[in-house]
Design an enzyme around this catalytic site. Structure first.
Site: not given
Ligand code: XLS
Ligand code: NI
Ligand code: NI
Length: 453
Positions: A118, A249, A288, A326, A356
Protein backbone atom coordinates in the site's frame (compact mmCIF):
# COMPACT_ATOMS: atom_id res chain seq x y z
CA UNK A 1 29.75 21.21 4.66
CA UNK A 2 32.07 18.93 2.73
CA UNK A 3 32.82 16.98 5.90
CA UNK A 4 29.19 16.58 6.77
CA UNK A 5 28.33 15.24 3.36
CA UNK A 6 31.24 12.75 3.44
CA UNK A 7 29.97 11.56 6.77
CA UNK A 8 26.47 11.18 5.39
CA UNK A 9 27.87 9.27 2.45
CA UNK A 10 29.59 6.87 4.84
CA UNK A 11 26.47 6.15 6.82
CA UNK A 12 24.45 5.49 3.73
CA UNK A 13 27.13 3.12 2.39
CA UNK A 14 27.07 1.30 5.70
CA UNK A 15 23.28 1.11 5.52
CA UNK A 16 23.55 -0.29 2.03
CA UNK A 17 25.94 -3.09 3.05
CA UNK A 18 24.15 -3.98 6.24
CA UNK A 19 22.81 -7.54 6.43
CA UNK A 20 19.42 -7.71 8.09
CA UNK A 21 18.97 -11.47 8.22
CA UNK A 22 22.43 -12.72 9.27
CA UNK A 23 22.76 -16.48 9.46
CA UNK A 24 20.05 -17.09 6.85
CA UNK A 25 21.22 -17.62 3.27
CA UNK A 26 19.33 -18.19 0.06
CA UNK A 27 16.67 -20.80 0.69
CA UNK A 28 17.46 -24.03 -1.13
CA UNK A 29 15.43 -26.86 -2.55
CA UNK A 30 16.10 -30.18 -0.85
CA UNK A 31 13.38 -32.81 -1.16
CA UNK A 32 15.26 -35.04 1.30
CA UNK A 33 15.25 -32.58 4.18
CA UNK A 34 13.95 -34.06 7.42
CA UNK A 35 10.80 -32.94 9.20
CA UNK A 36 12.55 -30.54 11.54
CA UNK A 37 14.30 -28.64 8.75
CA UNK A 38 11.92 -25.86 7.91
CA UNK A 39 14.26 -23.33 6.32
CA UNK A 40 14.32 -25.34 3.10
CA UNK A 41 11.94 -26.01 0.21
CA UNK A 42 10.91 -29.63 -0.03
CA UNK A 43 8.38 -29.23 -2.84
CA UNK A 44 8.84 -25.81 -4.41
CA UNK A 45 11.53 -26.13 -7.05
CA UNK A 46 11.25 -22.82 -8.94
CA UNK A 47 12.60 -24.03 -12.27
CA UNK A 48 11.00 -27.48 -12.38
CA UNK A 49 8.67 -27.79 -15.38
CA UNK A 50 5.07 -28.80 -14.93
CA UNK A 51 2.64 -28.89 -17.85
CA UNK A 52 5.06 -26.91 -20.02
CA UNK A 53 5.71 -24.13 -17.50
CA UNK A 54 8.03 -23.68 -14.54
CA UNK A 55 6.62 -23.85 -11.03
CA UNK A 56 7.67 -20.25 -10.61
CA UNK A 57 5.47 -19.29 -13.58
CA UNK A 58 2.46 -21.20 -12.35
CA UNK A 59 2.68 -19.88 -8.83
CA UNK A 60 3.94 -16.28 -9.20
CA UNK A 61 4.52 -15.90 -5.46
CA UNK A 62 4.48 -12.45 -3.95
CA UNK A 63 5.36 -11.20 -0.47
CA UNK A 64 3.18 -8.44 0.95
CA UNK A 65 4.87 -5.50 2.59
CA UNK A 66 2.16 -4.54 5.06
CA UNK A 67 2.04 -7.73 7.09
CA UNK A 68 5.60 -8.88 6.70
CA UNK A 69 7.35 -5.52 7.09
CA UNK A 70 4.86 -3.28 8.86
CA UNK A 71 3.17 -5.88 11.06
CA UNK A 72 4.09 -5.63 14.73
CA UNK A 73 1.86 -8.29 16.20
CA UNK A 74 -0.81 -5.96 17.56
CA UNK A 75 -4.40 -7.15 17.90
CA UNK A 76 -7.52 -5.42 19.28
CA UNK A 77 -6.56 -6.56 22.78
CA UNK A 78 -2.80 -6.47 22.72
CA UNK A 79 0.17 -4.22 22.04
CA UNK A 80 2.98 -4.93 19.62
CA UNK A 81 4.91 -8.13 20.26
CA UNK A 82 7.26 -7.99 17.30
CA UNK A 83 10.20 -5.61 17.14
CA UNK A 84 12.39 -5.93 14.07
CA UNK A 85 16.05 -5.04 14.49
CA UNK A 86 15.97 -2.52 11.62
CA UNK A 87 13.19 -0.46 13.23
CA UNK A 88 14.32 2.53 15.30
CA UNK A 89 10.84 3.27 16.64
CA UNK A 90 10.38 6.38 14.51
CA UNK A 91 8.19 6.97 11.50
CA UNK A 92 11.01 8.70 9.63
CA UNK A 93 11.85 8.44 5.95
CA UNK A 94 15.26 7.11 6.94
CA UNK A 95 13.70 4.27 8.90
CA UNK A 96 11.37 3.57 5.97
CA UNK A 97 14.36 3.23 3.66
CA UNK A 98 16.20 0.87 5.98
CA UNK A 99 13.06 -1.26 6.25
CA UNK A 100 12.75 -1.40 2.47
CA UNK A 101 16.33 -2.60 2.14
CA UNK A 102 15.60 -5.30 4.72
CA UNK A 103 12.55 -6.36 2.70
CA UNK A 104 14.51 -6.72 -0.52
CA UNK A 105 17.15 -8.79 1.26
CA UNK A 106 14.30 -10.99 2.46
CA UNK A 107 12.83 -11.35 -1.06
CA UNK A 108 16.23 -12.20 -2.52
CA UNK A 109 16.92 -14.87 0.07
CA UNK A 110 13.43 -16.35 -0.11
CA UNK A 111 13.39 -16.37 -3.91
CA UNK A 112 9.91 -14.90 -4.54
CA UNK A 113 9.76 -12.88 -7.74
CA UNK A 114 7.09 -10.38 -6.66
CA UNK A 115 6.05 -8.03 -3.88
CA UNK A 116 2.99 -5.88 -3.11
CA UNK A 117 2.42 -2.75 -1.01
CA UNK A 118 0.00 0.00 0.00
CA UNK A 119 1.26 3.53 -0.60
CA UNK A 120 1.16 4.23 3.13
CA UNK A 121 3.16 1.11 4.06
CA UNK A 122 6.05 2.41 2.09
CA UNK A 123 6.43 5.99 3.29
CA UNK A 124 5.15 8.06 6.22
CA UNK A 125 2.30 10.52 5.71
CA UNK A 126 3.30 14.15 5.99
CA UNK A 127 1.22 17.10 7.16
CA UNK A 128 -0.08 17.82 3.66
CA UNK A 129 -0.73 15.72 0.59
CA UNK A 130 2.23 17.42 -1.12
CA UNK A 131 4.55 16.40 1.73
CA UNK A 132 3.16 12.88 1.75
CA UNK A 133 3.73 12.58 -2.00
CA UNK A 134 7.30 13.83 -1.63
CA UNK A 135 8.02 11.18 1.02
CA UNK A 136 6.52 8.58 -1.24
CA UNK A 137 8.67 9.68 -4.17
CA UNK A 138 11.82 9.21 -2.11
CA UNK A 139 10.85 5.69 -1.23
CA UNK A 140 9.73 4.89 -4.75
CA UNK A 141 13.16 5.97 -6.03
CA UNK A 142 14.76 3.48 -3.68
CA UNK A 143 12.22 0.78 -4.57
CA UNK A 144 13.00 1.25 -8.26
CA UNK A 145 16.71 0.87 -7.54
CA UNK A 146 16.20 -2.25 -5.41
CA UNK A 147 13.86 -3.79 -7.99
CA UNK A 148 16.50 -3.25 -10.66
CA UNK A 149 19.27 -4.74 -8.52
CA UNK A 150 17.39 -7.82 -7.38
CA UNK A 151 15.06 -8.49 -10.32
CA UNK A 152 12.10 -8.61 -7.92
CA UNK A 153 9.01 -7.09 -9.57
CA UNK A 154 5.87 -5.39 -8.35
CA UNK A 155 2.85 -7.67 -8.60
CA UNK A 156 0.56 -4.90 -7.47
CA UNK A 157 0.33 -1.65 -5.62
CA UNK A 158 -2.73 -0.31 -3.83
CA UNK A 159 -3.79 2.77 -1.90
CA UNK A 160 -4.58 2.64 1.78
CA UNK A 161 -7.98 4.35 1.79
CA UNK A 162 -9.09 3.08 5.20
CA UNK A 163 -6.61 3.76 7.97
CA UNK A 164 -6.60 7.55 8.22
CA UNK A 165 -9.45 9.08 10.29
CA UNK A 166 -10.58 11.07 7.24
CA UNK A 167 -11.79 7.80 5.77
CA UNK A 168 -13.97 6.79 8.71
CA UNK A 169 -17.13 6.97 6.54
CA UNK A 170 -15.44 5.29 3.57
CA UNK A 171 -13.47 6.66 0.63
CA UNK A 172 -15.18 6.05 -2.72
CA UNK A 173 -18.47 5.70 -0.81
CA UNK A 174 -18.04 8.43 1.78
CA UNK A 175 -21.06 10.61 2.56
CA UNK A 176 -18.66 13.57 2.14
CA UNK A 177 -17.67 14.38 -1.45
CA UNK A 178 -14.57 16.16 -0.17
CA UNK A 179 -13.32 12.88 1.30
CA UNK A 180 -13.93 11.05 -1.96
CA UNK A 181 -12.00 13.79 -3.74
CA UNK A 182 -9.09 13.20 -1.34
CA UNK A 183 -9.23 9.49 -2.15
CA UNK A 184 -9.16 10.35 -5.86
CA UNK A 185 -6.09 12.54 -5.38
CA UNK A 186 -4.41 9.72 -3.46
CA UNK A 187 -5.24 7.16 -6.14
CA UNK A 188 -3.91 9.51 -8.84
CA UNK A 189 -0.52 9.40 -7.14
CA UNK A 190 -0.90 5.66 -6.52
CA UNK A 191 -1.39 4.99 -10.23
CA UNK A 192 1.62 7.16 -11.04
CA UNK A 193 3.97 5.29 -8.72
CA UNK A 194 2.54 1.95 -9.89
CA UNK A 195 3.38 2.97 -13.45
CA UNK A 196 6.86 4.07 -12.42
CA UNK A 197 7.55 0.73 -10.71
CA UNK A 198 6.06 -1.37 -13.51
CA UNK A 199 3.24 -2.81 -11.39
CA UNK A 200 1.51 -5.64 -13.22
CA UNK A 201 -1.79 -4.93 -11.42
CA UNK A 202 -3.40 -2.31 -9.22
CA UNK A 203 -5.75 -3.39 -6.43
CA UNK A 204 -8.80 -1.80 -4.87
CA UNK A 205 -9.83 -3.35 -1.61
CA UNK A 206 -12.89 -1.48 -0.36
CA UNK A 207 -11.51 -0.91 3.12
CA UNK A 208 -14.40 1.05 4.59
CA UNK A 209 -16.73 0.98 1.61
CA UNK A 210 -19.80 -0.34 3.35
CA UNK A 211 -22.19 0.58 6.15
CA UNK A 212 -22.68 0.11 9.85
CA UNK A 213 -26.30 1.23 9.93
CA UNK A 214 -28.89 1.46 7.18
CA UNK A 215 -30.56 4.28 9.10
CA UNK A 216 -27.85 6.77 8.15
CA UNK A 217 -26.94 5.25 4.78
CA UNK A 218 -28.22 5.81 1.27
CA UNK A 219 -26.99 2.61 -0.35
CA UNK A 220 -27.92 3.58 -3.91
CA UNK A 221 -26.11 6.91 -3.60
CA UNK A 222 -23.04 5.18 -2.15
CA UNK A 223 -22.85 2.72 -5.03
CA UNK A 224 -23.45 5.43 -7.66
CA UNK A 225 -20.56 7.40 -6.12
CA UNK A 226 -18.40 4.29 -6.03
CA UNK A 227 -18.96 3.78 -9.77
CA UNK A 228 -18.18 7.47 -10.41
CA UNK A 229 -14.92 7.04 -8.48
CA UNK A 230 -14.00 4.02 -10.60
CA UNK A 231 -14.80 5.88 -13.82
CA UNK A 232 -12.31 8.58 -12.84
CA UNK A 233 -9.74 5.86 -12.07
CA UNK A 234 -10.19 4.31 -15.51
CA UNK A 235 -9.92 7.72 -17.15
CA UNK A 236 -6.61 8.49 -15.46
CA UNK A 237 -5.25 4.99 -15.99
CA UNK A 238 -5.82 5.38 -19.70
CA UNK A 239 -4.48 8.91 -19.73
CA UNK A 240 -1.11 8.02 -18.20
CA UNK A 241 -0.90 4.69 -20.02
CA UNK A 242 -0.75 2.45 -16.95
CA UNK A 243 -0.57 -1.03 -18.45
CA UNK A 244 -1.43 -3.06 -15.36
CA UNK A 245 -4.70 -4.82 -14.71
CA UNK A 246 -7.17 -3.25 -12.28
CA UNK A 247 -8.43 -5.61 -9.59
CA UNK A 248 -11.18 -5.40 -6.99
CA UNK A 249 -10.83 -7.49 -3.83
CA UNK A 250 -14.14 -8.64 -2.33
CA UNK A 251 -14.65 -8.88 1.42
CA UNK A 252 -17.92 -9.54 3.25
CA UNK A 253 -17.43 -7.67 6.51
CA UNK A 254 -14.70 -6.12 8.66
CA UNK A 255 -14.07 -3.30 9.25
CA UNK A 256 -17.66 -2.31 8.36
CA UNK A 257 -20.62 -4.44 9.32
CA UNK A 258 -21.48 -4.93 5.67
CA UNK A 259 -18.87 -4.34 2.95
CA UNK A 260 -20.32 -3.42 -0.44
CA UNK A 261 -17.82 -5.73 -2.19
CA UNK A 262 -19.36 -8.63 -0.27
CA UNK A 263 -18.13 -11.52 -2.41
CA UNK A 264 -17.17 -12.38 -6.00
CA UNK A 265 -20.72 -12.54 -7.31
CA UNK A 266 -21.65 -9.23 -5.66
CA UNK A 267 -18.66 -7.45 -7.19
CA UNK A 268 -19.33 -8.96 -10.61
CA UNK A 269 -22.94 -7.78 -10.39
CA UNK A 270 -21.82 -4.27 -9.36
CA UNK A 271 -19.41 -4.07 -12.30
CA UNK A 272 -22.08 -5.33 -14.64
CA UNK A 273 -24.71 -2.95 -13.29
CA UNK A 274 -22.48 0.08 -13.86
CA UNK A 275 -20.98 -1.06 -17.18
CA UNK A 276 -17.48 -1.46 -15.75
CA UNK A 277 -16.92 -5.18 -16.30
CA UNK A 278 -14.31 -4.97 -19.03
CA UNK A 279 -12.02 -2.74 -16.95
CA UNK A 280 -11.60 -5.01 -13.94
CA UNK A 281 -10.87 -8.47 -12.69
CA UNK A 282 -11.05 -9.78 -9.15
CA UNK A 283 -8.39 -10.32 -6.53
CA UNK A 284 -9.78 -13.13 -4.42
CA UNK A 285 -8.72 -13.63 -0.81
CA UNK A 286 -9.97 -16.98 0.54
CA UNK A 287 -10.06 -15.68 4.12
CA UNK A 288 -12.60 -13.11 2.91
CA UNK A 289 -14.51 -15.81 1.05
CA UNK A 290 -14.82 -17.64 4.37
CA UNK A 291 -16.13 -14.46 6.05
CA UNK A 292 -18.93 -14.46 3.47
CA UNK A 293 -19.86 -17.92 4.72
CA UNK A 294 -18.60 -19.74 1.65
CA UNK A 295 -16.19 -22.67 1.34
CA UNK A 296 -12.52 -21.70 0.98
CA UNK A 297 -12.28 -21.98 -2.81
CA UNK A 298 -15.80 -20.72 -3.61
CA UNK A 299 -14.94 -17.23 -4.90
CA UNK A 300 -11.89 -18.47 -6.81
CA UNK A 301 -14.09 -20.99 -8.60
CA UNK A 302 -16.94 -18.52 -9.22
CA UNK A 303 -14.80 -15.68 -10.54
CA UNK A 304 -12.79 -18.05 -12.71
CA UNK A 305 -15.97 -19.55 -14.16
CA UNK A 306 -16.83 -16.09 -15.53
CA UNK A 307 -13.29 -15.26 -16.69
CA UNK A 308 -12.95 -12.75 -13.84
CA UNK A 309 -10.27 -14.34 -11.64
CA UNK A 310 -7.31 -11.96 -11.85
CA UNK A 311 -5.18 -12.68 -8.80
CA UNK A 312 -5.26 -14.34 -5.39
CA UNK A 313 -4.39 -13.12 -1.89
CA UNK A 314 -3.15 -16.50 -0.77
CA UNK A 315 -4.04 -16.87 2.89
CA UNK A 316 -6.50 -18.63 5.12
CA UNK A 317 -8.61 -17.99 8.21
CA UNK A 318 -9.55 -20.36 10.97
CA UNK A 319 -12.93 -21.72 9.85
CA UNK A 320 -14.05 -21.78 13.49
CA UNK A 321 -13.53 -18.00 13.77
CA UNK A 322 -15.50 -15.17 12.19
CA UNK A 323 -12.72 -12.76 11.31
CA UNK A 324 -9.85 -12.08 8.96
CA UNK A 325 -6.92 -13.75 10.72
CA UNK A 326 -4.72 -13.70 7.59
CA UNK A 327 -2.91 -16.92 8.35
CA UNK A 328 -0.42 -18.48 5.99
CA UNK A 329 -2.10 -21.09 3.77
CA UNK A 330 -0.94 -24.46 5.05
CA UNK A 331 -3.78 -26.74 3.99
CA UNK A 332 -2.81 -28.99 1.08
CA UNK A 333 -6.41 -29.74 0.10
CA UNK A 334 -7.36 -26.08 -0.11
CA UNK A 335 -4.30 -25.25 -2.15
CA UNK A 336 -4.99 -28.19 -4.47
CA UNK A 337 -8.50 -26.87 -5.14
CA UNK A 338 -7.10 -23.40 -5.88
CA UNK A 339 -4.39 -24.70 -8.20
CA UNK A 340 -6.86 -26.94 -9.99
CA UNK A 341 -8.87 -23.83 -10.89
CA UNK A 342 -5.73 -21.88 -11.81
CA UNK A 343 -4.52 -24.62 -14.18
CA UNK A 344 -7.99 -25.02 -15.68
CA UNK A 345 -8.08 -21.31 -16.55
CA UNK A 346 -4.57 -21.49 -18.04
CA UNK A 347 -2.69 -19.60 -15.31
CA UNK A 348 -2.98 -16.44 -13.24
CA UNK A 349 -0.70 -14.00 -15.05
CA UNK A 350 -0.55 -11.04 -14.80
CA UNK A 351 -1.90 -11.89 -11.33
CA UNK A 352 -0.18 -14.12 -8.83
CA UNK A 353 -0.33 -15.69 -5.40
CA UNK A 354 0.22 -12.86 -2.95
CA UNK A 355 0.78 -13.87 0.65
CA UNK A 356 -1.60 -11.45 2.35
CA UNK A 357 -0.76 -13.29 5.54
CA UNK A 358 0.97 -12.54 8.79
CA UNK A 359 2.94 -14.58 11.26
CA UNK A 360 1.08 -15.08 14.54
CA UNK A 361 1.88 -12.45 17.14
CA UNK A 362 3.59 -15.13 19.19
CA UNK A 363 5.94 -15.93 16.28
CA UNK A 364 8.38 -13.21 17.13
CA UNK A 365 11.67 -14.35 15.60
CA UNK A 366 13.04 -13.31 12.22
CA UNK A 367 13.26 -16.93 11.14
CA UNK A 368 9.49 -17.28 11.64
CA UNK A 369 9.05 -14.79 8.79
CA UNK A 370 11.02 -17.10 6.51
CA UNK A 371 9.50 -20.35 7.73
CA UNK A 372 5.94 -19.11 7.25
CA UNK A 373 6.55 -18.11 3.64
CA UNK A 374 8.56 -21.22 2.81
CA UNK A 375 5.92 -23.54 4.26
CA UNK A 376 3.13 -21.75 2.39
CA UNK A 377 5.08 -21.88 -0.87
CA UNK A 378 5.66 -25.59 -0.35
CA UNK A 379 1.95 -26.09 0.36
CA UNK A 380 1.03 -24.41 -2.91
CA UNK A 381 3.72 -26.37 -4.75
CA UNK A 382 2.10 -29.56 -3.48
CA UNK A 383 -1.28 -28.20 -4.50
CA UNK A 384 0.12 -27.57 -7.98
CA UNK A 385 1.50 -31.10 -8.25
CA UNK A 386 -1.70 -32.70 -6.98
CA UNK A 387 -3.87 -30.60 -9.27
CA UNK A 388 -1.66 -31.46 -12.23
CA UNK A 389 -2.27 -35.16 -11.58
CA UNK A 390 -6.01 -34.65 -11.14
CA UNK A 391 -6.21 -32.77 -14.42
CA UNK A 392 -3.84 -34.96 -16.46
CA UNK A 393 -5.53 -38.19 -15.44
CA UNK A 394 -8.93 -36.64 -16.18
CA UNK A 395 -10.80 -39.13 -14.00
CA UNK A 396 -12.63 -36.53 -11.92
CA UNK A 397 -13.48 -34.55 -15.04
CA UNK A 398 -14.91 -37.66 -16.68
CA UNK A 399 -17.22 -38.29 -13.74
CA UNK A 400 -18.24 -34.63 -13.69
CA UNK A 401 -19.03 -34.65 -17.41
CA UNK A 402 -21.06 -37.84 -16.97
CA UNK A 403 -23.21 -36.06 -14.39
CA UNK A 404 -24.17 -33.39 -16.91
CA UNK A 405 -24.49 -35.60 -19.99
CA UNK A 406 -28.23 -34.94 -20.46
CA UNK A 407 -27.45 -31.33 -21.43
CA UNK A 408 -25.29 -32.32 -24.40
CA UNK A 409 -28.03 -33.43 -26.77
CA UNK A 410 -31.77 -33.60 -27.29
CA UNK A 411 -34.00 -31.40 -25.15
CA UNK A 412 -31.10 -30.39 -22.85
CA UNK A 413 -29.12 -28.95 -25.76
CA UNK A 414 -32.26 -27.29 -27.14
CA UNK A 415 -32.92 -25.57 -23.79
CA UNK A 416 -29.37 -24.21 -23.72
CA UNK A 417 -29.51 -22.92 -27.29
CA UNK A 418 -32.83 -21.21 -26.63
CA UNK A 419 -34.82 -23.30 -29.12
CA UNK A 420 -36.90 -25.15 -26.52
CA UNK A 421 -40.11 -23.69 -25.07
CA UNK A 422 -42.12 -24.34 -21.92
CA UNK A 423 -44.77 -26.04 -24.10
CA UNK A 424 -42.20 -28.40 -25.56
CA UNK A 425 -40.91 -29.28 -22.09
CA UNK A 426 -44.49 -29.97 -20.93
CA UNK A 427 -45.07 -32.22 -23.92
CA UNK A 428 -41.86 -34.20 -23.27
CA UNK A 429 -42.73 -34.68 -19.60
CA UNK A 430 -46.26 -35.79 -20.49
CA UNK A 431 -44.83 -38.39 -22.85
CA UNK A 432 -41.85 -39.59 -20.85
CA UNK A 433 -43.06 -39.04 -17.30
CA UNK A 434 -40.99 -38.24 -14.23
CA UNK A 435 -37.20 -38.04 -14.46
CA UNK A 436 -35.46 -41.10 -13.01
CA UNK A 437 -33.56 -40.44 -9.77
CA UNK A 438 -29.80 -40.19 -10.30
CA UNK A 439 -27.02 -40.29 -7.69
CA UNK A 440 -24.76 -37.30 -7.10
CA UNK A 441 -22.01 -39.68 -5.96
CA UNK A 442 -20.51 -37.02 -3.70
CA UNK A 443 -18.60 -39.54 -1.61
CA UNK A 444 -17.24 -41.14 -4.76
CA UNK A 445 -15.92 -37.73 -5.83
CA UNK A 446 -14.46 -37.11 -2.39
CA UNK A 447 -12.76 -40.50 -2.39
CA UNK A 448 -11.28 -39.80 -5.82
CA UNK A 449 -10.02 -36.39 -4.65
CA UNK A 450 -8.44 -37.98 -1.56
CA UNK A 451 -6.52 -40.32 -3.82
CA UNK A 452 -4.46 -37.37 -5.08
CA UNK A 453 -3.57 -35.88 -1.68
C1 XLS B 1 -7.78 -6.64 4.11
C2 XLS B 1 -7.31 -6.82 2.74
C3 XLS B 1 -6.13 -5.94 2.37
C4 XLS B 1 -5.97 -5.88 0.88
C5 XLS B 1 -5.12 -4.77 0.40
O1 XLS B 1 -8.53 -7.43 4.63
O2 XLS B 1 -7.03 -8.16 2.53
O3 XLS B 1 -4.98 -6.38 3.00
O4 XLS B 1 -5.48 -7.07 0.37
O5 XLS B 1 -5.61 -3.55 0.79
NI1 NI C 1 -6.06 -8.95 0.83
NI1 NI D 1 -7.84 -9.50 4.13
Amino acid sequence: MAQASTKRQKTSNAARDQEFFPGIGEIEYNPDANASETLVFRHYDAHQEILGRTMEDWLRFSVCYWHSFRGEGTDPFGAATIKRPWEDGTNSVENAKRRLRAAFEFFSKLGNKYWTFHDRDLAPEGDTLAETNANLDELVDLAAELQRKTGVKLLWATCNLFNHPRYMHGAGTSCDAHVTAYACAQVKKGLEIATRLGAENFVFWGGREGYNSLLNTDVKADLDHFAAFYRMVIGYKEKIGFKGQLLIEPKAKEPTRHQYDYDAQTVMAFLHQYGLTQHFKLNIEPNHTMLAGHPYEHDVVFSSAYGMLGSIDANTGSPDLGWDTDQFPMDIRNCTMIMKTVIEQGGLAPGGLNFDAKVRRESTELRDLFISHIAAMDTFARGLKNATKIISEGILRKSLNARYVSWNSGLGARMVSGEATLEECEKVIMERGDPKPTSGHQEHFEAMFNHYM
